[in-house]
Design a protein around this motif. Structure first.
Motif, mmCIF file in Angstrom:
data_model
loop_
_atom_site.group_PDB
_atom_site.id
_atom_site.type_symbol
_atom_site.label_atom_id
_atom_site.label_comp_id
_atom_site.label_asym_id
_atom_site.label_seq_id
_atom_site.Cartn_x
_atom_site.Cartn_y
_atom_site.Cartn_z
ATOM 1 N N ASP A 4 84.962 32.029 38.599
ATOM 2 C CA ASP A 4 85.248 31.105 39.698
ATOM 3 C C ASP A 4 86.393 30.171 39.277
ATOM 4 O O ASP A 4 86.732 30.064 38.101
ATOM 5 C CB ASP A 4 83.972 30.294 40.005
ATOM 6 C CG ASP A 4 83.985 29.663 41.392
ATOM 7 O OD1 ASP A 4 85.026 29.721 42.073
ATOM 8 O OD2 ASP A 4 82.953 29.100 41.796
ATOM 9 N N LEU A 5 86.916 29.506 40.284
ATOM 10 C CA LEU A 5 87.989 28.540 40.055
ATOM 11 C C LEU A 5 87.451 27.368 39.217
ATOM 12 O O LEU A 5 86.352 26.884 39.460
ATOM 13 C CB LEU A 5 88.441 28.033 41.433
ATOM 14 C CG LEU A 5 89.630 27.108 41.523
ATOM 15 C CD1 LEU A 5 90.897 27.835 41.091
ATOM 16 C CD2 LEU A 5 89.800 26.624 42.962
ATOM 17 N N GLY A 6 88.245 26.925 38.261
ATOM 18 C CA GLY A 6 87.846 25.768 37.460
ATOM 19 C C GLY A 6 88.952 24.738 37.416
ATOM 20 O O GLY A 6 90.114 25.050 37.705
ATOM 21 N N LEU A 12 92.195 21.520 41.138
ATOM 22 C CA LEU A 12 92.194 22.795 41.873
ATOM 23 C C LEU A 12 90.983 22.859 42.808
ATOM 24 O O LEU A 12 91.073 23.355 43.932
ATOM 25 C CB LEU A 12 92.195 23.973 40.896
ATOM 26 C CG LEU A 12 93.496 24.105 40.079
ATOM 27 C CD1 LEU A 12 93.346 25.111 38.952
ATOM 28 C CD2 LEU A 12 94.666 24.506 40.985
ATOM 29 N N HIS A 13 89.856 22.334 42.331
ATOM 30 C CA HIS A 13 88.668 22.271 43.198
ATOM 31 C C HIS A 13 88.954 21.405 44.420
ATOM 32 O O HIS A 13 88.582 21.740 45.537
ATOM 33 C CB HIS A 13 87.478 21.696 42.431
ATOM 34 C CG HIS A 13 86.761 22.709 41.609
ATOM 35 N ND1 HIS A 13 85.479 22.519 41.149
ATOM 36 C CD2 HIS A 13 87.122 23.932 41.172
ATOM 37 C CE1 HIS A 13 85.105 23.584 40.455
ATOM 38 N NE2 HIS A 13 86.086 24.444 40.452
ATOM 39 N N VAL A 14 89.623 20.272 44.191
ATOM 40 C CA VAL A 14 89.939 19.374 45.310
ATOM 41 C C VAL A 14 90.839 20.101 46.311
ATOM 42 O O VAL A 14 90.645 20.024 47.522
ATOM 43 C CB VAL A 14 90.572 18.044 44.816
ATOM 44 C CG1 VAL A 14 91.108 17.218 45.978
ATOM 45 C CG2 VAL A 14 89.551 17.225 44.029
ATOM 46 N N GLU A 59 88.559 29.055 29.464
ATOM 47 C CA GLU A 59 87.374 29.512 30.175
ATOM 48 C C GLU A 59 86.276 28.465 29.966
ATOM 49 O O GLU A 59 86.025 28.058 28.837
ATOM 50 C CB GLU A 59 86.930 30.846 29.585
ATOM 51 C CG GLU A 59 86.244 31.722 30.586
ATOM 52 C CD GLU A 59 85.974 33.110 30.046
ATOM 53 O OE1 GLU A 59 85.029 33.224 29.240
ATOM 54 O OE2 GLU A 59 86.671 34.058 30.433
ATOM 55 N N CYS A 60 85.693 27.996 31.041
ATOM 56 C CA CYS A 60 84.575 27.058 30.915
ATOM 57 C C CYS A 60 83.307 27.793 31.326
ATOM 58 O O CYS A 60 83.274 28.430 32.376
ATOM 59 C CB CYS A 60 84.786 25.840 31.820
ATOM 60 S SG CYS A 60 86.174 24.823 31.283
ATOM 61 N N ILE A 61 82.319 27.720 30.482
ATOM 62 C CA ILE A 61 81.080 28.452 30.762
ATOM 63 C C ILE A 61 80.093 27.554 31.503
ATOM 64 O O ILE A 61 79.836 26.423 31.092
ATOM 65 C CB ILE A 61 80.475 28.995 29.448
ATOM 66 C CG1 ILE A 61 81.442 30.047 28.877
ATOM 67 C CG2 ILE A 61 79.093 29.606 29.674
ATOM 68 C CD1 ILE A 61 81.187 30.439 27.476
ATOM 69 N N THR A 116 77.588 21.909 39.359
ATOM 70 C CA THR A 116 78.980 21.913 38.881
ATOM 71 C C THR A 116 79.923 21.913 40.079
ATOM 72 O O THR A 116 79.773 22.727 40.981
ATOM 73 C CB THR A 116 79.240 23.161 38.005
ATOM 74 O OG1 THR A 116 78.379 23.087 36.891
ATOM 75 C CG2 THR A 116 80.685 23.219 37.524
ATOM 76 N N GLY A 117 80.861 21.002 40.060
ATOM 77 C CA GLY A 117 81.849 20.945 41.149
ATOM 78 C C GLY A 117 81.438 20.013 42.291
ATOM 79 O O GLY A 117 82.236 19.779 43.196
ATOM 80 N N ALA A 118 80.220 19.474 42.231
ATOM 81 C CA ALA A 118 79.757 18.609 43.330
ATOM 82 C C ALA A 118 80.629 17.349 43.436
ATOM 83 O O ALA A 118 80.970 16.902 44.537
ATOM 84 C CB ALA A 118 78.296 18.228 43.135
ATOM 85 N N GLY A 119 81.024 16.807 42.285
ATOM 86 C CA GLY A 119 81.886 15.612 42.283
ATOM 87 C C GLY A 119 83.251 15.914 42.902
ATOM 88 O O GLY A 119 83.821 15.090 43.612
ATOM 89 N N ASP A 120 83.749 17.111 42.637
ATOM 90 C CA ASP A 120 85.061 17.498 43.184
ATOM 91 C C ASP A 120 84.978 17.655 44.709
ATOM 92 O O ASP A 120 85.907 17.296 45.428
ATOM 93 C CB ASP A 120 85.539 18.825 42.573
ATOM 94 C CG ASP A 120 85.535 18.772 41.056
ATOM 95 O OD1 ASP A 120 85.648 17.670 40.503
ATOM 96 O OD2 ASP A 120 85.399 19.828 40.429
ATOM 97 N N VAL A 121 83.852 18.201 45.176
ATOM 98 C CA VAL A 121 83.669 18.339 46.633
ATOM 99 C C VAL A 121 83.573 16.941 47.255
ATOM 100 O O VAL A 121 84.114 16.701 48.336
ATOM 101 C CB VAL A 121 82.430 19.205 46.958
ATOM 102 C CG1 VAL A 121 82.138 19.199 48.453
ATOM 103 C CG2 VAL A 121 82.645 20.632 46.480
HETATM 104 O O1 TA6 Z 1 84.072 19.648 38.100
HETATM 105 C C1 TA6 Z 1 83.890 20.983 37.805
HETATM 106 C C2 TA6 Z 1 84.975 21.485 36.904
HETATM 107 O O2 TA6 Z 1 86.218 21.375 37.533
HETATM 108 C C3 TA6 Z 1 84.678 22.880 36.464
HETATM 109 O O3 TA6 Z 1 85.259 23.801 37.295
HETATM 110 C C4 TA6 Z 1 85.115 22.933 35.014
HETATM 111 O O4 TA6 Z 1 86.046 23.830 34.716
HETATM 112 C C5 TA6 Z 1 85.252 21.503 34.590
HETATM 113 O O5 TA6 Z 1 85.021 20.706 35.728
HETATM 114 C C6 TA6 Z 1 86.472 21.022 33.917
HETATM 115 O O6 TA6 Z 1 86.304 19.673 33.648
HETATM 116 P P1 TA6 Z 1 87.326 18.840 32.794
HETATM 117 O O7 TA6 Z 1 86.798 17.460 32.840
HETATM 118 O O8 TA6 Z 1 87.301 19.430 31.404
HETATM 119 O O9 TA6 Z 1 88.658 18.982 33.423
#
Ligand code: TA6
Length: 315
Positions: A35-37, A41-43, A91-93, A247-252
């Motif tokens: 998935d996108l990280g 980019l999430h925003v 890559e973030c797991i 994960t990603g809830a804050g970005d949403v």
């Molecule tokens: O908020 C989620 C996220 O964007 C994930 O997709 C993940 O890759 C991570 O946060 C990256 O966070 P960081 O604080 O290291 O930029």
């Protein structure tokens, strides 16, 4: 136009284990998904879902560029990312299990940005940014990316007179506060660290920050959030949902809030959409999805209370 900047992009590798994920146990993989990280980019993905034009800026590694490009395309992220040669996007797991007990993240530190590429980003921003634009800076800094470099980026936004929104942490967040950007989203702990000791309550801390920052959204996780704007503090209680992957809830939250501001919605509407869209995100398995219909059905379930403010309490 809204420009998001992700200095430290990522590819999220979402691993779901069979049964309950536990330490000191062999946890078997049930499914793997990419998935996108990366927060900016999430925003961008959220803004596109709201139909708001935006361009994602920042960097991408050359080594796995194709994989990242595919993900960006699938998530409808329009971008002008600068390619860093001989580097791989990290890559973030993200670990979740069948029992849906929430997610655990293990994040890589990312690749270094060359001086030349940093300069390229600065020139790009100088060329693009206008007064009516929004600049969103989100996520961690890449290894050895100095605060001076971050300051240069914020300075370009300031010179252009654009609205600057920052979802940063630690020293980067402190710099954003010093530089009086327009929006920040500290969490509970960051909020405590950000201010001089002696200010007793969250409310008064927010009001003190609001003297130089027009919008502050303090996230309290499941407990919801506090938002301060124009000397008014709002306490927001989200709807109760079954958490699958937060994960990603804050970005949403950030993306939906800024989408509403960009559409000139009033503050309470912006708060409401940010809250229900991030609640919807939490119910989804991957790191980016949320459902606008599901979110809108939750609008009546949230509580937004304006708190009483005593101006004498904040020095
Ligand atoms: O908020 C989620 C996220 O964007 C994930 O997709 C993940 O890759 C991570 O946060 C990256 O966070 P960081 O604080 O290291 O930029």
């Amino acid at each position: 136009m809204i420009y998001t900047v992700t200095l430290n992009p990522a590819i999220d590798r979402l691993i779901q284990t069979s049964g309950l994920l536990m330490k000191k146990k062999t946890n078997r993989v049930k499914t793997v998904e990419y998935d996108l990280g990366g927060k900016g980019l999430h925003v961008s993905h959220v803004l596109s879902k709201f139909g708001i034009e935006n361009i994602a800026l920042g960097f991408i590694g050359s080594e796995n560029q194709q994989q990242m490009e595919k993900i960006l395309q699938a998530k409808q992220v329009t971008h002008q990312l600068i390619v860093e040669k001989n580097a791989s996007t990290r890559e973030c797991i993200v670990l979740i299990d069948e029992e849906s007990q929430g997610s655990t993240m293990v994040t890589d530190s990312g690749f270094q940005i060359s001086r030349a590429n940093h300069k390229k980003l600065i020139s790009q921003l100088q060329r693009l940014l206008r007064k009516e634009d929004m600049l969103v800076l989100a996520g961690s800094l890449p290894p050895n990316y100095s605060l001076e470099r971050l300051k240069e980026i914020i300075d370009v936004g300031k010179m252009a007179g654009s609205f600057i929104a920052c979802d940063l942490s630690g020293d980067a967040l402190r710099l954003a506060v010093e530089m009086q950007v327009d929006f920040i989203k500290p969490n509970q702990f960051e909020l405590e660290e950000l201010l001089t000791p002696g200010i007793d309550s969250i409310k008064n801390r927010l009001l003190a920050l609001n003297k130089s920052i027009p919008y502050v959204a303090a996230s309290m996780g499941k407990e919801g959030s506090y938002i301060v704007h124009a000397g008014e503090v709002y306490r927001v209680v989200p709807p109760k949902v079954k958490e699958v992957n937060d994960t990603g809830a804050g970005d949403v939250f950030v993306g939906s809030f800024l989408a509403q501001l960009a559409q000139k919605a009033n503050l309470e509407t912006a708060i409401a959409y940010a809250t229900v869209c991030s609640a919807s995100k939490v119910t989804k398995r991957n790191c980016t999805d949320f459902d606008l219909n599901q979110a809108e059905q939750m609008l009546p379930m949230i509580e937004i209370k304006k708190m009483e403010v005593n101006p004498d309490a904040i020095s």
